[in-house]
Enzyme design. Structure first.
Site, PDB file in Angstrom:
ATOM      1  N   GLU A 172      -7.135   1.535   2.423  1.00 40.87           N
ATOM      2  CA  GLU A 172      -5.976   1.191   3.249  1.00 40.87           C
ATOM      3  C   GLU A 172      -6.366   0.884   4.687  1.00 40.87           C
ATOM      4  OE1 GLU A 172      -4.352   3.644  -0.168  1.00 40.87           O
ATOM      5  OE2 GLU A 172      -6.038   3.867   1.240  1.00 40.87           O
ATOM      6  N   PHE A 225       5.031  15.089  -4.678  1.00 37.90           N
ATOM      7  CA  PHE A 225       3.698  14.516  -4.829  1.00 37.90           C
ATOM      8  C   PHE A 225       3.545  13.285  -3.930  1.00 37.90           C
ATOM      9  CE2 PHE A 225       0.880  11.474  -7.106  1.00 37.90           C
ATOM     10  CZ  PHE A 225      -0.304  12.188  -6.980  1.00 37.90           C
ATOM     11  N   GLN A 226       2.504  13.289  -3.105  1.00 38.31           N
ATOM     12  CA  GLN A 226       2.189  12.200  -2.173  1.00 38.31           C
ATOM     13  C   GLN A 226       3.351  11.879  -1.232  1.00 38.31           C
ATOM     14  OE1 GLN A 226       0.488   8.861  -4.388  1.00 38.31           O
ATOM     15  NE2 GLN A 226      -1.531   9.821  -4.251  1.00 38.31           N
ATOM     16  N   LYS A 238      11.164   4.945  -2.738  1.00 40.99           N
ATOM     17  CA  LYS A 238      11.085   4.182  -3.980  1.00 40.99           C
ATOM     18  C   LYS A 238      12.457   3.823  -4.544  1.00 40.99           C
ATOM     19  CE  LYS A 238       8.290   3.676  -8.078  1.00 40.99           C
ATOM     20  NZ  LYS A 238       7.066   4.133  -8.780  1.00 40.99           N
ATOM     21  N   MET A 260     -24.936   4.446  20.644  1.00 37.87           N
ATOM     22  CA  MET A 260     -24.259   4.809  21.880  1.00 37.87           C
ATOM     23  C   MET A 260     -24.177   6.320  22.037  1.00 37.87           C
ATOM     24  SD  MET A 260     -23.127   3.406  24.579  1.00 37.87           S
ATOM     25  CE  MET A 260     -22.542   1.728  24.320  1.00 37.87           C
TER      26      MET A 260
END
Length: 606
Positions: free
Chosen positions: A72, A134-135, A184, A494
């Site tokens: 993502e 969930f999620q 959803k 760096m």
């Protein structure tokens, strides 16, 4: 030419990609797809998951190209690359929970650099919100501090209006990221009568003629004027007006990293980039000026260092589309809240040439005493060890003006800023304000999708590339001719440089070599082996270990614009970035190399 992002027939035949079988219906997800088409979106960078499959199904049935990245974060940086290269709205799509939170770094990055992107996320059904389903995650609350607008759409009929508002908000005024979250059940709902109200964002008032005359009067009294310009010039598309103003005033120009390309690299009035690793002449100019005309900048700490000491003898005129930036980091003499597209008209109408030959001569002396540009490596014909500057200078000599370069974050990023020959806006795409490692490759993918006929090169470091090297799969999958040039010194360079300077060379966690390899086994065989990794993704590549090999290797990398390619260049392991103004210090503290402070040059101010 429209890029062909269809997948190979063999992959389609296996069922790896579902084919549209029915027209759009009237579900919420279909409204999302239709509205995105209506507002001009042609590409969405995405990764699938349970909470966004309705949207993906709908998007596959409209004239929108879907580019599935491998993470993502690759999607949000792909959207950024698309937006930075074109000025148009970039769009990414993720699922709920970890999919949504994986976008957050890229959203914050876009906020820091004022990049217009629309992040769309799916979420659990509304009756599960707030119940640790969930999620499930409250992505709106997480992203509100780093977006211009973050909203969860709870009614399907509000979808068109919400999308139009978000898109307009992202592009209006100071551009930036917005987020819309769609549960959803809202994606699946079938509203009877969608609301479709239009959204008109507020715009700043144009600069008045009276203000333009005040600025002209200040310029007419100045003996040491300088224009300090940044990303606002790029975002507003006013690079040509900036050049015209500089020429009309005969005024030197210093650019921030975000402003690079606004003035052609070879223009005689351009002093180069300013800031911590900027050109010495540019830093002298803004700090010893008596008038600083600041255009589309935010007085970033990496530019101004110690705020009270920055431009301490100058009158400062600051013009910006974001009123919150005016006077935030540095008090100014005159602050003007205006879009640069309007402001330049007034500035040019009253611009009068100011002959200040002593000032130009003084800055010319500073530029000649400490030039930023480096020659090509004199030892190239003798097989000598390369430096990062050698590699970037050689690449710069081969790229056409329209080529787009992206970078990761680190030493290679600073060398690229210093030594590329940038002649056009939107050709240098880099994570400037947020400094996000892993940015370079997915941003290059987004730029290449947007500009298929333009060469796109990701200049990356071995540490930075290692965070997103999986996106080589996206290059292969969609036949994207992105070129990846790795400046490989086997360090988080760096970090190592700062550890050497500040922490008595205590190099904690900054080495990238394989600690389990036999002693000496890593010579000419860096860890990880990016060429082998690229081959695993079906991407051609090669390695360069000596300067004599570089010209031919770069030519090979660039010869086929349709082919993704990785060139891993091993460079001197402990080369540092100079010049450097230590954090919180002033231009008088600049270091040009180990133990080489500015000395008497900076002591003798104009």
């Amino acid at each position: 030419m429209k890029l062909d992002l269809t997948l190979p027939a063999a992959e389609t035949a296996t069922g790896a990609v579902a084919q549209p079988v029915a027209p759009l219906s009237a579900k919420g997800a279909d409204l999302i797809a239709r509205t995105l088409v209506d507002i001009g979106i042609d590409t969405v960078f995405c990764y699938p998951g349970g909470a966004n499959l309705e949207m993906l199904d709908a998007l596959s049935r409209v004239s929108i190209t879907l580019v599935r990245t491998e993470h993502e974060q690759g999607s949000v940086f792909g959207a950024q690359g698309y937006a930075r290269a074109t000025g148009k709205l970039g769009v990414c799509l993720a699922t709920s929970g970890p999919g949504a939170t994986n976008l957050v770094t890229g959203i914050a990055d876009a906020a820091s650099d004022s990049v217009p992107i629309l992040a769309i996320t799916g979420n659990v059904a509304t009756h599960w919100l707030g119940k640790n389903a969930f999620q499930e995650v409250d992505i709106v609350a997480i992203t509100k501090p780093v977006t211009k607008l973050a909203r969860q759409v709870r009614e399907a009929r509000d979808i068109p209006a919400a999308l139009r508002e978000a898109a307009a908000c992202a592009l209006a005024g100071r551009p930036g990221p917005v987020l819309l979250d769609f549960p959803k059940d809202i994606q699946q709902a079938r509203p009877d009568q969608p609301t479709d109200k239009r959204f008109t964002p507020a715009t700043p008032a144009g600069m008045s003629d009276e203000t333009a005359q005040r600025i002209a009067a200040l310029l007419s009294q100045s003996e040491r004027p300088v224009i300090y310009a940044g990303g606002g010039v790029i975002a507003s598309g006013t690079g040509e007006q900036l050049v015209a103003l500089a020429e009309a005033l005969d005024c030197p120009v210093a650019l921030t990293m975000m402003g690079l390309g606004a003035v052609p690299d070879d223009h005689p009035l351009l002093l180069g980039p300013l800031g911590m690793h900027g050109a010495y002449a540019a830093n002298v100019a803004v700090n010893e000026a008596d008038l600083v005309l600041a255009l589309g900048v935010r007085f970033d700490d990496r530019v101004i260092g110690d705020p009270p000491q920055f431009a301490r003898h100058a009158k400062i005129v600051h013009i910006d589309v974001d009123a919150a930036e005016i006077g935030k980091n540095k008090p100014v003499t005159l602050g003007v809240h205006a879009d640069l597209r309007d402001a330049f008209a007034g500035l040019l109408a009253h611009a009068a040439r100011r002959d200040v030959p002593a000032w130009h001569a003084y800055l010319c002396e500073r530029r000649e005493a400490h030039p930023l540009r480096a020659p090509l490596p004199s030892g190239a014909a003798h097989g000598s060890v390369l430096t990062g500057v050698d590699v970037i200078a050689a690449l710069a000599a081969m790229l056409p003006p329209e080529a787009v370069v992206t970078t990761g974050v680190g030493q290679h990023q600073m060398w690229a800023m210093q030594h590329l020959r940038l002649r056009e806006p939107r050709t240098f795409l880099s994570s400037a304000g947020f400094g996000t490692m892993g940015f370079g490759l997915p941003a290059a993918i987004g730029a290449k999708v947007a500009l298929p006929d333009v060469p796109v090169v990701d200049i990356d470091g071995d540490g930075s590339l290692n965070m997103s090297v999986n996106e080589l799969s996206t290059c292969r999958r969609y036949r994207l001719g992105v070129k990846v040039l790795v400046i490989n010194n086997q360090w988080l360079g760096m970090v190592r440089q700062w550890q050497d300077m500040i922490y008595s060379r205590n190099r904690v966690a900054s080495s990238l070599v394989d600690p389990n390899a036999p002693q000496g086994a890593d010579e000419g065989h860096p860890y990880p082996d990016f060429v082998t990794i690229a081959a695993g993704y079906g991407v051609a590549g090669a390695r360069v270990t000596r300067a004599a090999e570089l010209p031919a290797a770069l030519a090979r990398m660039l010869e086929d614009p349709s082919e993704p390619y990785l060139l891993d260049v091993l460079v001197a392991r402990e080369d540092d970035v100079y010049p450097m103004i230590p954090a919180g210090k002033t231009y008088r503290d600049v270091v040009f190399g180990p133990g080489q402070a500015a000395g008497p040059i900076a002591a003798g101010a104009f």
